[in-house]
Scaffold this active site. Structure first.
Site, PDB file in Angstrom:
ATOM      1  CG  ASP A   1     -12.607  -5.340   0.911  1.00 58.98           C
ATOM      2  OD1 ASP A   1     -13.348  -5.437   1.902  1.00 58.98           O
ATOM      3  OD2 ASP A   1     -11.370  -5.121   1.006  1.00 58.98           O
TER       4      ASP A   1
ATOM      5  CD  GLU B   1      -2.648  -1.472   2.456  1.00 55.06           C
ATOM      6  OE1 GLU B   1      -2.342  -0.759   3.440  1.00 55.06           O
ATOM      7  OE2 GLU B   1      -3.519  -2.355   2.494  1.00 55.06           O
TER       8      GLU B   1
END
Length: 631
Positions: free
Chosen positions: A306, A103
């Protein structure tokens, strides 16, 4: 730098045992005063930002101390510091950036002049982003890994602020993949007590301050302001390219943290319902706790990968790169904004405190057995007794601790729907450590279970609402004040538990502080704008303002420690051993003052052992939310 800040900074680097050694007098085991401790600490360390090895002789032994930027702190340190506005805190040193390797890959690739190191097995890269010096630390998954990395980063590099960036699952049904969430609130959803199928969250407790942390952590307002100002310059990439799906955007929201990758729709709905959370992840609140305990401003940014449901694992891996690009773009925009604000002087230390307490003898205390409950008396009689006794207690407290009094008032206060009672408000000019010690002395001599203090400023660790009356004295008409308070309690969202009266300039009003740290930013903001509308129905002209406050407290459980030992122990821990030894001798004088005041103003008042008059309301000051077991 304050004594307390020096203590915390040094303690983080060298350990509590060595601090105790430095605080010990050379000829006895009595803890020396704070000034002597600071002088000794200064004489023991080379005041430089470079890593230096020095020798210090204590009790005939040579010890090698390594001091890393001990007094050359970068930006904000200590417990809290006030601000004169959103941009008053402007970075003057390195910004720490934390995140999972996948990330933060784009941020690493964007670094100029990178210098890679290893810190406790963790990859650390120093360099520049947006012309801002940064220390980028790549962490492992989960709360422990993230918390450890944050602590090491703070101890080694003393960052002026930390930005934690990464991804999250959406709990808010309005979020889409690719959205970026600017966390206004952060909490752990799996720290607490599970009993009979029901989970109750607990506040964590700081081992540094020995005060409970808030349930919800919040970003420093100056960092949040810089982030919001940078939003228009951020171009987000679409994760879902279907034409019917909107473009991604930056949102403000509440994030919950736990050591579970949530890919279950029922669990996601449970977190949404129980915490009013917008997203879920595995690190943010742990980093927030560490930063709060060290006094380091934090901003958490999460990009949605998500929906925290059955497809989460697949979606995470499909969208992690796009989500990481979006969050990284936002981080760089924030750094640009911070850089454009330029450099500034370090913020001044908090030195003005409002201490709140009452003459409400706690259950189990000797005063409760002898004198009964003053709350059973009329407000006027209770006020007369409280004024006499509390003035005596305050005089002793300020004399023992050499704190400067700004003012003292007795004003109305209330807890939930209990009757309005007199509340003592002491304003003092002193540092945080001495303010806490003053609370200990007052709590001990008044035999109260909990005494609290606050200092208004944007770097505070609790939210609070100031509600001021625009005409007339809101506090004089207690019938109207009671009606107003009951109307506030009925308002949604139901955040309020108690208040104390205040005077701000030429206006009177009430102060409500979120002592448990249980307010969500959005809910508190929504409630603050409702107060004028509520007041107009009575009618009372009101203004409501949401502030951040530095919060301190002191407490003693009189049912198990009838000698007030918790207050005494805290005084010793804070470095006021002589005060802790002295204050028990004042008990007889306070007892006699109470007897004289009761005999004069309420001769019919009976002690608890002989039965009390009327219904006993709850104390005004008590632990507010999510009480933890004694440690």
């Amino acid at each position: 730098m304050s004594v307390r800040q020096a203590f915390l900074d040094f303690n983080a680097r060298s350990g509590r045992d060595l601090i105790k050694t430095l605080m010990l007098d050379d000829t006895s085991d009595t803890l020396v005063g704070q000034k002597a401790f600071l002088d000794r600490l200064k004489s023991s360390c080379i005041l430089t930002a470079q890593v230096s090895s020095i020798r210090h002789r204590v009790r005939g032994y040579e010890r090698v101390l390594v001091a890393t930027a001990l007094f050359a702190t970068l930006g904000i340190t200590g417990f809290a510091a006030p601000s004169s506005g959103d941009d008053a805190h402007i970075t003057v040193g390195a910004i720490g950036i934390l995140g999972i390797p996948e990330e933060t890959a784009q941020l690493v690739a964007s670094l100029k002049d990178p210098e890679e190191r290893t810190l406790g097995g963790i990859r650390v890269i120093l360099g520049k982003l947006a012309n801002q010096s940064v220390v980028l630390c790549q962490v492992g998954f989960g709360k422990v890994n993230a918390g450890m990395a944050a602590a090491l980063l703070i101890q080694k590099f003393s960052p002026s602020a930390i930005i934690f960036t990464g991804n999250a699952g959406a709990l808010n049904p309005n979020y889409i993949q690719g959205d970026v969430v600017l966390a206004t609130d952060l909490a752990e959803y799996d720290f607490g007590q599970l009993s009979n199928g029901s989970f109750a969250p607990w506040q964590t407790r700081s081992p540094i301050s020995r005060i409970n942390n808030p349930l919800w952590f919040h970003p420093a307002p100056w960092l949040l302001s810089a982030a919001l100002k940078s939003v228009p310059s951020v171009q987000l990439i679409r994760a879902d390219t279907r034409p019917e799906v909107r473009d991604p955007k930056i949102c403000e929201g509440a994030i919950v943290t736990g050591d579970t990758f949530v890919s279950d729709a029922s669990k996601g709905q449970e977190l949404r319902t129980n915490f009013n959370a917008d997203g879920v992840e595995m690190e943010g609140a742990a980093v927030a706790q560490i930063c709060s305990q060290y006094g380091i401003p934090l901003l958490v940014i999460r990009s949605i990968t998500d929906r925290a449901d059955g497809s989460s694992y697949t979606d995470y891996h499909n969208f992690v790169r796009i989500a990481a690009q979006n969050s990284s773009a936002f981080v760089i925009a924030i750094l640009n904004q911070l850089q454009s604000q330029g450099s500034a002087k370090n913020p001044r230390e908090v030195n003005h405190w409002l201490l709140a307490f009452e003459l409400a003898f706690s259950e189990g205390s000797p005063y409760a057995l002898e004198f009964g409950d003053l709350h059973t008396l009329s407000y006027e009689v209770n006020e007369q007794i409280s004024a006499v006794v509390l003035q005596k207690i305050i005089s002793i407290s300020l004399d023992e601790l050499a704190a400067a009094k700004i003012g003292f008032h007795i004003m109305p206060g209330a807890y939930q729907r209990n009757p309005i009672v007199p509340s003592g408000q002491l304003e003092i000019a002193t540092d945080e450590v001495r303010a806490r010690a003053t609370l200990d002395v007052i709590g001990y001599l008044a035999q109260q279970g909990l005494v609290i203090g606050s200092s208004k400023g944007s770097a505070g660790n609790r939210m609070g609402l100031e509600i001021l009356g625009r005409n007339g004295d809101l506090l004089k008409d207690r019938v109207r004040l009671s009606e107003l308070w009951n109307a506030f309690l009925a308002a949604e969202p139901k955040l309020l538990t108690g208040f104390s009266g205040i005077h701000e300039s030429d206006q009177a009003g009430i102060l409500i502080i979120d002592t448990g740290g249980a307010w969500l930013t959005g809910h508190a903001s929504d409630l603050s704008v409702k107060f004028p509308e509520i007041g107009s129905t009575l009618p009372v002209s009101l203004s409501g303002t949401l502030f951040f406050f530095s919060y301190i407290e002191a407490e003693n459980d009189w049912t198990s420690r009838a000698d007030g030992a918790d207050y005494i122990d805290d005084l010793v821990w804070l470095g006021f051993k002589k005060v802790a030894q002295d204050i028990p001798r004042h008990k007889r004088a306070i007892e006699q003052t109470i007897r004289d005041a009761v005999a004069k103003f309420a001769p019919l008042l009976k002690g608890r052992s002989m039965g009390t008059l009327g219904v006993e309301p709850e104390p005004l000051f008590r632990r507010q939310e999510y009480p933890n077991p004694r440690e």
